[in-house]
Design an enzyme around this catalytic site. Structure first.
Site, PDB file in Angstrom:
ATOM      1  N   ARG A 251       0.828  -1.208   0.000  1.00 12.71           N
ATOM      2  CA  ARG A 251       0.000   0.000   0.000  1.00 12.71           C
ATOM      3  C   ARG A 251       0.861   1.256   0.000  1.00 12.71           C
ATOM      4  NH1 ARG A 251      -3.419   3.178   3.734  1.00 12.71           N
ATOM      5  NH2 ARG A 251      -5.264   3.774   2.559  1.00 12.71           N
ATOM      6  N   HIS A 255       0.830   4.475  -2.673  1.00 16.49           N
ATOM      7  CA  HIS A 255       0.614   5.856  -2.250  1.00 16.49           C
ATOM      8  C   HIS A 255       1.827   6.731  -2.550  1.00 16.49           C
ATOM      9  CE1 HIS A 255      -3.190   5.827   0.356  1.00 16.49           C
ATOM     10  NE2 HIS A 255      -3.171   4.701  -0.326  1.00 16.49           N
ATOM     11  N   ASN A 284      -3.202   9.500   3.721  1.00 19.00           N
ATOM     12  CA  ASN A 284      -2.114   8.702   4.296  1.00 19.00           C
ATOM     13  C   ASN A 284      -2.157   8.583   5.816  1.00 19.00           C
ATOM     14  OD1 ASN A 284      -0.978   8.365   1.719  1.00 19.00           O
ATOM     15  ND2 ASN A 284       0.213  10.250   1.907  1.00 19.00           N
ATOM     16  N   HIS A 385      -6.384  -5.567  -2.367  1.00 25.89           N
ATOM     17  CA  HIS A 385      -7.349  -5.420  -1.277  1.00 25.89           C
ATOM     18  C   HIS A 385      -7.759  -6.762  -0.683  1.00 25.89           C
ATOM     19  CE1 HIS A 385      -8.826  -1.138  -2.589  1.00 25.89           C
ATOM     20  NE2 HIS A 385      -7.586  -1.159  -2.181  1.00 25.89           N
TER      21      HIS A 385
END
Length: 516
Positions: A251, A255, A284, A385
């Site tokens: 993740r 980002h 974040n 996910h």
């Protein structure tokens, strides 16, 4: 005398090769034959809704299409007023489904004079967007009465590297403009039939030795041969203690890459000169974690090779190793390296590029396309996910507090875990994203999407278009289909807007830039 520009020299040679290709296909002679035929009176098909001018253009286009080599697929497209004005060109759905990619691609239109027009093909809408199409329409003075013939002669997919940072693959099209002089009783008029031969040629412009240029596999082979094994060792230990550490790395890479490129800007701490870095931005904070793990990896790497390996590469390696470990080896791939660390980080930037989990499919696609990724990358990378956790505030308001398509049993369970007023920084528990295989990186996510047992609106949105829904079904039902594609999309994402060469720096501490 000024040194010749290698890019322009390669482009000049490519134009010459294009002309040779046209000669091989006999398209110039075919064009001339059509022009000669055009001056002869032609019977117009009885189509009352069509104007004589449009009917004649379609007749000539059909005859031209019949003259083309039948081994190559072709279609014709009469122009509407809006298409001629450059707003949009629809491609027949059956042709798109059978011959064109199921994800967005850039088409490069190159006419006989060598002029180029980059046009975005929108797979989910089966057409060419105004981005590039409008300049092409204006340059060729297209009109409502015109008709276009497209023939797909060759299909070789390639990565153009230096051509444009946001383009990942191109169709190479050589259009030939054929002027037809009409002698119809309705009055003399000039009608254009555009023969666009979709020659997907391997373009060598800007090519470098590495297919991942400007990155390369084994970048640290001589500089720090232990680097990747050190990263892997720390990741194996961290994931054995908590599988969530692996999910955090994947993740974090996403980002980081979507904001300022893959340059580890997400790792920078606040300072008096930069009090609000990316890590404090709402997308974040507090959901992105794992900064201490990156610190541990950096310390271990610095112990064997001080000042050599960038934090950006460490994060990319960590996400690669997390994918392999959490998938039990089914997602295994080499990660190109050579990234350098950025020196800028601001909390306002993630808000521009990281769309929230409440987003619809259109917003999701736009956020990927602007980074050089496409619809397939969106669907494939969403599969991450299947691991990790989510704060309740990310889905309560639009999935539980309002009507949605979420599975009733899952909704009941989530309401038992999440307060109705969950807010970031407040009473905001976390739940697993995948209730079936929460610690395994696998294709279970796609089965969850189909059964409406996913948390986010952005997950459910993958079923709102025919193309993305088909991808979801394939990933859910075909063993091994998703894993290889996930590896490719991870490498592709990890190459977004990277800093290399003299750009950026190699940070000594991943949390702070070097000042000397």
């Amino acid at each position: 005398m000024a040194e010749a520009n290698p890019y322009e020299e390669q482009r000049r040679r490519q134009v010459e090769e294009n002309k040779s290709k046209l000669e091989e296909l006999r398209l110039h002679r075919l064009s001339a034959a059509v022009c000669v035929a055009a001056v002869k009176p032609m019977p117009v098909k009885s189509t009352p809704p069509l104007s004589p001018k449009r009917a004649y253009a379609i007749t000539m286009a059909e005859e031209l299409k019949d003259l083309l080599d039948s081994h190559y697929p072709a279609f014709l497209r009469p122009l509407s007023l809006s298409s001629a004005a450059g707003s949009w060109l629809h491609i027949p759905l059956q042709f798109s489904k059978r011959y064109l990619p199921w994800c967005d691609e850039m088409i490069l239109l190159v006419d006989e004079e060598g002029a180029e027009f980059q046009v975005l093909y929108r797979a989910h809408s089966s057409g060419l967007s105004a981005t590039g199409w409008k300049p092409f329409a204006i340059a060729h003075k297209l009109a409502e009465a015109d008709c276009l013939v497209f023939q797909q002669v060759e299909r070789i997919k390639f990565k153009p590297f230096d051509l444009h940072r946001s383009i990942t693959s191109l169709f190479y099209l050589i259009p030939i403009l054929v002027k037809l002089a009409s002698t119809m009783a309705a009055g003399a008029a000039k009608l254009n039939v555009l023969l666009a031969c979709a020659c997907l040629l391997l373009l060598a412009v800007g090519c470098k030795a590495s297919p991942y240029w400007p990155l390369e596999i084994g970048f640290y082979h001589d500089k720090c041969p232990q680097a990747e094994s050190v990263v892997k060792g720390v990741m194996e230990y961290a994931i054995s203690k908590n599988p969530g550490n692996g999910a955090a790395m994947i993740r974090m890479l996403f980002h980081d890459c979507f904001v300022e490129g893959c340059d580890a800007s997400i790792l920078l701490d606040p300072t008096p000169f930069s009090p609000t870095p990316e890590k404090l931005s709402p997308p974040n904070d507090p959901s992105v974690r794992g900064f201490e793990l990156i610190d541990a990896i950096k310390e271990a790497v610095e112990a064997v090779c001080p000042g050599v390996v960038s934090c950006a590469d460490i994060l990319a390696f960590a996400a690669r190793d997390a994918s392999c470990i959490l998938s039990k080896g089914t997602v295994a791939f080499d990660m190109p390296s050579g990234r350098r660390d950025g020196t800028f980080s601001n909390a306002s930037e993630p808000l521009k590029f990281l769309v929230p989990p409440t987003s619809n499919l259109s917003d999701l696609l736009d956020s990927f396309v602007v980074k050089g990724l496409n619809a397939e990358d969106l669907v494939i990378l969403s599969g991450a996910h299947t691991i990790g956790r989510s704060h309740c505030s990310s889905f309560v308001s639009d999935r539980l507090n309002t009507p949605s398509d979420i599975n009733g049993s899952l909704a009941w369970f989530l309401r038992s875990q999440c307060p109705a007023d969950a807010t970031p920084g407040g009473n905001d528990p976390v739940v697993m994203q995948d209730m079936v295989t929460p610690n395994v990186l696998d294709r279970q996510y796609y089965k969850n999407v189909l059964s409406h047992t996913v948390l986010f609106t952005s997950d459910a949105a993958l079923l709102t278009s025919e193309e993305t829904a088909r991808m979801v079904e394939d990933n859910a039902n075909i063993p091994g289909w998703w894993e290889g594609r996930f590896a490719k999309s991870m490498v592709k994402m990890a190459g977004v807007e990277v800093k290399t060469g003299d750009q950026g720096q190699i940070r000594k501490n991943c949390r702070a830039i070097n000042y000397h």
